[in-house]
Each structure stands twice: as C-alpha cells, then as structure tokens.
Design a protein around this motif. Structure first.
Motif, PDB file in Angstrom:
ATOM      1  N   ASN A 183       1.254  -1.519   0.495  1.00  0.00           N
ATOM      2  CA  ASN A 183      -0.353  -0.131   0.123  1.00  0.00           C
ATOM      3  C   ASN A 183       1.192   1.355   0.020  1.00  0.00           C
ATOM      4  O   ASN A 183       0.737   2.164  -0.638  1.00  0.00           O
ATOM      5  CB  ASN A 183      -1.425  -0.545   1.231  1.00  0.00           C
ATOM      6  CG  ASN A 183      -2.515  -0.553   1.442  1.00  0.00           C
ATOM      7  OD1 ASN A 183      -2.823  -0.782   0.404  1.00  0.00           O
ATOM      8  ND2 ASN A 183      -1.887  -1.796   1.761  1.00  0.00           N
TER       9      ASN A 183
ATOM     10  N   GLU B 186       2.369   1.637  -3.724  1.00  0.00           N
ATOM     11  CA  GLU B 186       1.389   1.862  -4.579  1.00  0.00           C
ATOM     12  C   GLU B 186       1.044   3.846  -4.415  1.00  0.00           C
ATOM     13  O   GLU B 186       0.311   4.479  -5.142  1.00  0.00           O
ATOM     14  CB  GLU B 186       0.137   1.353  -4.108  1.00  0.00           C
ATOM     15  CG  GLU B 186      -0.701   1.732  -5.212  1.00  0.00           C
ATOM     16  CD  GLU B 186      -2.575   1.135  -4.687  1.00  0.00           C
ATOM     17  OE1 GLU B 186      -3.686   1.902  -4.939  1.00  0.00           O
ATOM     18  OE2 GLU B 186      -2.353  -0.169  -4.259  1.00  0.00           O
TER      19      GLU B 186
ATOM     20  N   ARG C 140      -4.412  -6.851   0.061  1.00  0.00           N
ATOM     21  CA  ARG C 140      -4.236  -7.854  -1.579  1.00  0.00           C
ATOM     22  C   ARG C 140      -5.005  -9.173  -1.763  1.00  0.00           C
ATOM     23  O   ARG C 140      -4.881  -9.192  -3.409  1.00  0.00           O
ATOM     24  CB  ARG C 140      -2.594  -7.645  -2.102  1.00  0.00           C
ATOM     25  CG  ARG C 140      -2.691  -6.046  -2.156  1.00  0.00           C
ATOM     26  CD  ARG C 140      -3.383  -4.314  -2.489  1.00  0.00           C
ATOM     27  NE  ARG C 140      -3.416  -3.740  -2.392  1.00  0.00           N
ATOM     28  CZ  ARG C 140      -2.665  -2.882  -3.339  1.00  0.00           C
ATOM     29  NH1 ARG C 140      -1.427  -3.387  -4.085  1.00  0.00           N
ATOM     30  NH2 ARG C 140      -2.447  -1.407  -3.308  1.00  0.00           N
ATOM     31  N   LYS C 141      -5.441  -9.655  -0.397  1.00  0.00           N
ATOM     32  CA  LYS C 141      -5.490 -11.144  -1.214  1.00  0.00           C
ATOM     33  C   LYS C 141      -6.530 -11.553  -0.995  1.00  0.00           C
ATOM     34  O   LYS C 141      -6.966 -12.735  -1.210  1.00  0.00           O
ATOM     35  CB  LYS C 141      -5.113 -11.905   0.624  1.00  0.00           C
ATOM     36  CG  LYS C 141      -3.429 -11.942   0.760  1.00  0.00           C
ATOM     37  CD  LYS C 141      -3.259 -12.263   2.276  1.00  0.00           C
ATOM     38  CE  LYS C 141      -2.034 -12.636   3.135  1.00  0.00           C
ATOM     39  NZ  LYS C 141      -1.938 -13.600   3.885  1.00  0.00           N
TER      40      LYS C 141
ATOM     41  N   PRO D 257      -5.538   0.464  -7.276  1.00  0.00           N
ATOM     42  CA  PRO D 257      -7.161  -0.139  -5.876  1.00  0.00           C
ATOM     43  C   PRO D 257      -7.285   0.320  -5.269  1.00  0.00           C
ATOM     44  O   PRO D 257      -8.171   0.847  -4.648  1.00  0.00           O
ATOM     45  CB  PRO D 257      -6.313  -1.686  -5.445  1.00  0.00           C
ATOM     46  CG  PRO D 257      -5.234  -1.363  -6.962  1.00  0.00           C
ATOM     47  CD  PRO D 257      -5.293  -0.688  -7.413  1.00  0.00           C
TER      48      PRO D 257
END
Length: 334
Positions: A81, A84, A225-226, A286
């Motif tokens: 994160n 990103e 993210r899983k 995302p």
C-alpha cells in the motif's frame, strides 16, 4: 429505554432471551422471523436475528455508542500500500505524508449513539421495473425486439438504452426492465409509502459498514491484496466469491464495489460507500479506488437531486423504538 437493544447488553443475552426478543420485535414490526445467526468478520461478531418482509431479507442490528471518523493510522499500511501511494504521489508531485493525503477525504472524528434497527442485507436498485417481454410498453417498440434478435444470434448477454430500458439474457430467453428516472425527494416518498421504511443516515451507514472500527477499513489500515475485489480480480480468482461482498459482522453486504453508491438520509441527495467508479476510472489504483468504501470517508453531497439509476442504490432500514416497553422474560411481554 430498553438497554437490551444496544450492543453491549444485546451481546451478553442468553440465546433463549435473544430469541424471545427477536420474536417480539418481529411481531411489533410485522416482519417474519427466520432464525438466529452468528456473524463474524474482521475481529467483530454479532449473533442476531434474520427476518423477511416483502421478499426482502433484514437483519437486526443493535444500537451502540461508537467513535466514527478517521484522523490517523492505528496499525499503519503495509509495504504494498505504501508503494502504491508513493508511485501516485510521485506522478502528481504530492509532497505531504500519506496520512495527511488520506485525512483530507475522511469525515471528522466524533462520538455518536446509533439506535437499533432492522437493516436490508443487500443493496437494491432504484427506478428499475422488471416487466415481461410482452408488456405493451416493450412491444410498442419493435425496433428494440429486432435488435435483441440480432444480439441473440451473436450470443449477446445484455443491452441497455440509457435511462430507458434494459434487457438481460436469462438462458434461452430475455428479461426486461423499464427505467423510471426519479429525484431524491420522489424516491424517499416512494420508499416510505411502499415499505414503511427509510434510509440510514450517514452516521448510521458508517456504523453499519465499520461497526466503530478505528482503522481505515474494517479489516485494517490498508487494502488487503489477498481479497478478490470487484474490478481488480485476477485469473486465479475466477469462481471465487468477492470477499468484501460477503456478509460482514452484522450480516450485511455493504461497501464492496466503488461503482455502487449508497443513497443515505439527508436534506439533499447524499451517498456513501462508492464514488461511481471515479477513482478507478481515473487510474488511481486499487487503494484509492476503494477508499470511498471506507466507513470513514466523507459522504458525497451531490450537486443535484437526480438519482442515477446505474450507480445509485439503496438499503432500507426500519428503526426500532427504544422507549415505551421493557424486556421481561420469555413468554412475558410487558
């Protein structure tokens, strides 16, 4: 005030007392009680009642006094994160901290008392009427049916004329929906008239979504993210359910798709739980794509009162009165 309708006392009730309370509430509010069910997710849990009314499934959500809003990390973001956001900051030449950037879009921290309520478990569309294919309003437009025949030969699955009609393939046949555009005041009146229900307020929505969590999302301070996420799934995710769409700790399917905005109770058209996909379409990735789904994100107050039938959805709630009666014993209503 019946304190057993609020989460600390409600959670401590014996199952027999909780069962009696749910049955009593069902009779008072003209719902069909189905069963007690234990929901657990992201460190929170609630064993509560499932109900049905008019083909809709409701869950009883006990009230609580909670802290809402966000002003900083509790756990902090993980490496993925942080990277990103760093890439996005570099692109837009943003020089402040990630915490400061995120805080700008968050509602202020405040303590509120949320009352108990029955809550629709799933989002519902606004202004779409399911009609048979031989409905006169459909057959009056032979060009629609001619185009469907062409699509049928090409294995077409759905087609829509904006703000007019939608056709969706169902096996070997088609289903039709007519669109009825409406304003926010018109919709609120129709909801009260048709369901004797209303909409959650922004504070109630934040509670239903996060349950008073202090992290950025109900599961933590970043995007997990899983998870299988709408619009970001991989080939490996095929066939798996969308994680955020599964029932949360109150049994609600809520804030799982940024394209789907939830209309809430306010003076003018206001939405929570999504931005119509603006961040995703803007290439923001995302994390920021899903940021509007945070329970702490500022509600979006719209410039007009025109509901968009493809992006605006609703969740009916029935508020429970907390005064005027007390809980006795099973079989002893007072």
């Amino acid at each position: 005030m019946n304190e057993n309708l609020f989460r600390p006392q409600f959670d401590a009730l014996k199952l027999s007392d909780k069962l009696w309370l749910m049955q009593t509430l069902a009779a008072r509010y003209h719902l069909t009680f189905k069963e007690l069910y234990a929901f657990s997710r992201w460190g929170q849990s609630c064993t509560t009642g499932l109900f049905e009314k008019g083909g809709r499934e409701f869950v009883f959500v006990p009230g609580d006094t909670v802290t809402l809003g966000w002003e900083g990390f509790v756990q902090g973001m993980d490496k993925a994160n942080r990277e990103e956001l760093a890439d996005m900051f570099a692109e837009i030449e943003y020089e402040d901290t990630a915490e400061e950037f995120l805080r700008q879009g968050m509602a202020p921290v405040r303590q509120v008392t949320i009352g108990p309520m029955f809550v629709g478990r799933k989002l519902e569309e606004i202004g779409w009427e399911n009609v048979p294919m031989n409905d006169p309003r459909i057959t009056a437009h032979p060009d629609w049916l001619e185009n469907l025949q062409k699509l049928d030969s090409k294995d077409g699955r759905s087609v829509e004329i904006n703000q007019t009609v939608r056709f969706q393939r169902n096996g070997d046949s088609w289903q039709a929906w007519l669109c009825h555009p409406m304003t926010y005041p018109e919709f609120r009146r129709s909801l009260l008239w048709d369901l004797t229900a209303t909409l959650p307020t922004p504070d109630e929505w934040a509670y239903l979504c996060g349950g008073g969590c202090r992290t950025l999302f109900p599961w933590g301070d970043g995007l997990d993210r899983k998870m299988k996420l709408h619009h970001f799934e991989s080939e490996e995710d095929q066939g798996k359910p969308y994680d955020m769409e599964q029932p949360n700790f109150f049994g609600l399917s809520i804030a799982y798709d940024p394209y789907m905005r939830e209309v809430v109770e306010a003076d003018t058209l206001t939405t929570c739980g999504g931005d119509g996909g603006c961040n995703i379409c803007g290439g923001m990735g995302p994390l920021l794509g899903y940021l509007p789904c945070s329970p702490h994100c500022k509600p979006e107050v719209r410039e007009d009162n025109e509901i968009h039938n493809n992006f605006d959805f609703f969740r009916p709630v029935i508020r429970v009165q907390t005064s005027g009666w007390k809980m006795g014993s099973p079989g002893d209503e007072r």
